[in-house]
Design an enzyme around this catalytic site. Structure first.
Site, PDB file in Angstrom:
ATOM      1  N   PRO A   1       0.535  -1.240   0.099  1.00 43.08           N
ATOM      2  CA  PRO A   1       0.093   0.696  -0.158  1.00 43.08           C
ATOM      3  C   PRO A   1       1.062   1.234  -0.227  1.00 43.08           C
ATOM      4  CG  PRO A   1      -0.705  -1.114   2.134  1.00 43.08           C
ATOM      5  CD  PRO A   1       0.408  -2.044   0.639  1.00 43.08           C
ATOM      6  N   ASN A   2      -0.160   1.804  -0.239  1.00 41.57           N
ATOM      7  CA  ASN A   2       0.964   3.568  -1.140  1.00 41.57           C
ATOM      8  C   ASN A   2       1.819   3.479  -1.460  1.00 41.57           C
ATOM      9  OD1 ASN A   2      -1.073   4.573   0.745  1.00 41.57           O
ATOM     10  ND2 ASN A   2      -0.001   3.797   2.515  1.00 41.57           N
TER      11      ASN A   2
ATOM     12  N   ARG B   1       5.240  10.779  -2.372  1.00 40.76           N
ATOM     13  CA  ARG B   1       5.062  10.767  -0.576  1.00 40.76           C
ATOM     14  C   ARG B   1       6.274  11.004  -0.699  1.00 40.76           C
ATOM     15  NH1 ARG B   1       4.807   4.483   1.339  1.00 40.76           N
ATOM     16  NH2 ARG B   1       4.168   4.628   3.126  1.00 40.76           N
TER      17      ARG B   1
ATOM     18  N   TYR C   1      10.824   8.587   1.049  1.00 50.74           N
ATOM     19  CA  TYR C   1      11.646   7.835   0.107  1.00 50.74           C
ATOM     20  C   TYR C   1      11.768   8.326  -1.359  1.00 50.74           C
ATOM     21  CZ  TYR C   1       7.719   5.728   3.445  1.00 50.74           C
ATOM     22  OH  TYR C   1       7.725   5.204   4.400  1.00 50.74           O
TER      23      TYR C   1
ATOM     24  N   ASN D   1       7.890  -5.494  -1.389  1.00 46.25           N
ATOM     25  CA  ASN D   1       7.973  -4.582  -0.202  1.00 46.25           C
ATOM     26  C   ASN D   1       6.574  -4.749   0.444  1.00 46.25           C
ATOM     27  OD1 ASN D   1       7.893  -2.399   1.199  1.00 46.25           O
ATOM     28  ND2 ASN D   1       9.584  -0.899  -0.333  1.00 46.25           N
TER      29      ASN D   1
ATOM     30  N   ALA E   1       2.847  -1.099   4.195  1.00 43.50           N
ATOM     31  CA  ALA E   1       2.891  -1.240   5.837  1.00 43.50           C
ATOM     32  C   ALA E   1       2.488  -2.259   6.545  1.00 43.50           C
ATOM     33  CB  ALA E   1       2.180  -0.075   6.106  1.00 43.50           C
TER      34      ALA E   1
ATOM     35  N   HIS F   1       3.738  -4.874   9.015  1.00 41.77           N
ATOM     36  CA  HIS F   1       4.102  -4.689  10.433  1.00 41.77           C
ATOM     37  C   HIS F   1       2.426  -5.396  11.032  1.00 41.77           C
ATOM     38  CE1 HIS F   1       7.387  -1.743   8.864  1.00 41.77           C
ATOM     39  NE2 HIS F   1       6.760  -1.511   8.691  1.00 41.77           N
TER      40      HIS F   1
ATOM     41  N   ASP G   1       1.414 -15.517   6.053  1.00 42.39           N
ATOM     42  CA  ASP G   1       1.064 -16.946   6.289  1.00 42.39           C
ATOM     43  C   ASP G   1       1.428 -17.262   4.649  1.00 42.39           C
ATOM     44  OD1 ASP G   1       0.899 -17.678   8.080  1.00 42.39           O
ATOM     45  OD2 ASP G   1      -1.592 -17.257   8.330  1.00 42.39           O
TER      46      ASP G   1
ATOM     47  N   GLU H   1      12.593  -9.229   1.457  1.00 41.39           N
ATOM     48  CA  GLU H   1      11.978  -8.212   0.961  1.00 41.39           C
ATOM     49  C   GLU H   1      12.821  -7.438   1.217  1.00 41.39           C
ATOM     50  OE1 GLU H   1      10.772  -9.053   5.615  1.00 41.39           O
ATOM     51  OE2 GLU H   1      10.493  -7.405   5.535  1.00 41.39           O
TER      52      GLU H   1
ATOM     53  N   HIS I   1      12.462  -2.508   2.272  1.00 42.00           N
ATOM     54  CA  HIS I   1      12.249  -0.873   2.332  1.00 42.00           C
ATOM     55  C   HIS I   1      13.115  -0.704   1.695  1.00 42.00           C
ATOM     56  CE1 HIS I   1       9.567  -3.418   4.687  1.00 42.00           C
ATOM     57  NE2 HIS I   1      10.937  -4.159   4.904  1.00 42.00           N
ATOM     58  N   ILE I   2      12.180   0.611   0.901  1.00 39.75           N
ATOM     59  CA  ILE I   2      13.653   1.959   0.669  1.00 39.75           C
ATOM     60  C   ILE I   2      13.816   2.596   1.903  1.00 39.75           C
ATOM     61  CG2 ILE I   2      12.689   3.694  -0.529  1.00 39.75           C
ATOM     62  CD1 ILE I   2      10.516   1.809  -1.976  1.00 39.75           C
ATOM     63  N   SER I   3      13.244   2.744   2.913  1.00 41.82           N
ATOM     64  CA  SER I   3      13.828   3.297   3.735  1.00 41.82           C
ATOM     65  C   SER I   3      14.395   2.494   4.714  1.00 41.82           C
ATOM     66  CB  SER I   3      12.495   4.052   4.492  1.00 41.82           C
ATOM     67  OG  SER I   3      12.094   3.894   4.833  1.00 41.82           O
TER      68      SER I   3
ATOM     69  N   ARG J   1      13.483   4.454  12.443  1.00 49.56           N
ATOM     70  CA  ARG J   1      12.485   4.590  12.439  1.00 49.56           C
ATOM     71  C   ARG J   1      11.789   4.371  13.361  1.00 49.56           C
ATOM     72  NH1 ARG J   1       9.986   4.918   6.876  1.00 49.56           N
ATOM     73  NH2 ARG J   1       8.793   6.568   7.401  1.00 49.56           N
TER      74      ARG J   1
ATOM     75  N   ARG K   1       8.211   0.555  13.232  1.00 42.29           N
ATOM     76  CA  ARG K   1       8.594  -0.089  11.770  1.00 42.29           C
ATOM     77  C   ARG K   1       9.136  -1.252  11.863  1.00 42.29           C
ATOM     78  NH1 ARG K   1       5.441   3.165   8.319  1.00 42.29           N
ATOM     79  NH2 ARG K   1       5.713   4.548   9.277  1.00 42.29           N
TER      80      ARG K   1
HETATM   81  C1  DQA Z   1       7.926   1.240   3.532  1.00 44.63           C
HETATM   82  C2  DQA Z   1       8.594   0.826   5.115  1.00 44.63           C
HETATM   83  C3  DQA Z   1       7.095   0.947   5.464  1.00 44.63           C
HETATM   84  O1  DQA Z   1       7.218   1.476   7.528  1.00 44.63           O
HETATM   85  C4  DQA Z   1       5.943   1.877   5.368  1.00 44.63           C
HETATM   86  O2  DQA Z   1       4.557   1.610   5.683  1.00 44.63           O
HETATM   87  C5  DQA Z   1       5.932   2.094   3.763  1.00 44.63           C
HETATM   88  C6  DQA Z   1       7.458   1.553   2.265  1.00 44.63           C
HETATM   89  C7  DQA Z   1       9.773   1.412   2.378  1.00 44.63           C
HETATM   90  O3  DQA Z   1       9.903   0.887   1.580  1.00 44.63           O
HETATM   91  O4  DQA Z   1      10.833   2.063   3.421  1.00 44.63           O
HETATM   92  O5  DQA Z   1       4.562   1.781   3.401  1.00 44.63           O
HETATM   93  O6  DQA Z   1       8.288  -0.669   3.677  1.00 44.63           O
END
Ligand code: DQA
Length: 148
Positions: A10-11, A18, A23, A74, A77, A80, A87, A98, A100-102, A107, A111
């Protein structure tokens, strides 16, 4: 030709707009273009998806079970929160990376925990959008090892 899935939660459709201080300025379309170029150069076929809906991500993991040799995800959210995505991924018998950009570890506390990390072959965080490229390279190595 081995098939890989690159899945985004998501997002992440808002990348570039964003919170660019967290990011960066690249869009998801930029990431997809770079991933596709790299996958092709490594001899991998790639399916790239993003959804804001948990069930769609789960459905793509189920689809990957039948067809793919590896997954880069990725989960955003859902990392978490989602036992359901954990599953689904647990029923996938090939490597999972896995991304994560950040750097989630510098943080907020919430997270720091990932439902996905315990079943991932590797975790990349804080390398910006370059993390996707690193993940695909690692997956290519692991898929090669699997075949050897
Ligand atoms: C994220 C880190 C997550 O905590 C966050 O909810 C995201 C992006 C990242 O790519 O850094 O939406 O997965």
């Amino acid at each position: 030709m081995s098939l890989i899935y690159v899945l985004n939660g998501p997002n992440l459709n808002l990348l570039g707009k964003r919170q660019p201080h967290i990011y960066g300025h690249e869009t998801l379309a930029d990431i997809e273009r770079d991933c596709r170029a790299l996958a092709t150069s490594l001899g991998l076929e790639m399916r790239f998806h993003q959804s804001n809906r948990e069930y769609e991500l789960i459905d793509w993991v189920h689809e990957a079970r039948e067809t793919a040799s590896g997954i880069v995800i990725n989960p955003a959210a859902f990392t978490h929160t989602s036992v359901a995505i954990l599953d689904a991924l647990s029923a996938f018998d090939h490597p999972i990376i896995e991304v994560h950009i950040s750097n989630v570890h510098k943080r907020e506390e919430f997270r720091h925990h990932s439902y996905i990390s315990p079943i991932a072959s590797g975790v990349i965080a804080g390398f910006g959008t370059q993390g996707y490229q690193l993940a695909i390279r690692r997956l290519a190595t692991l898929i090669g090892q699997t075949k050897a």
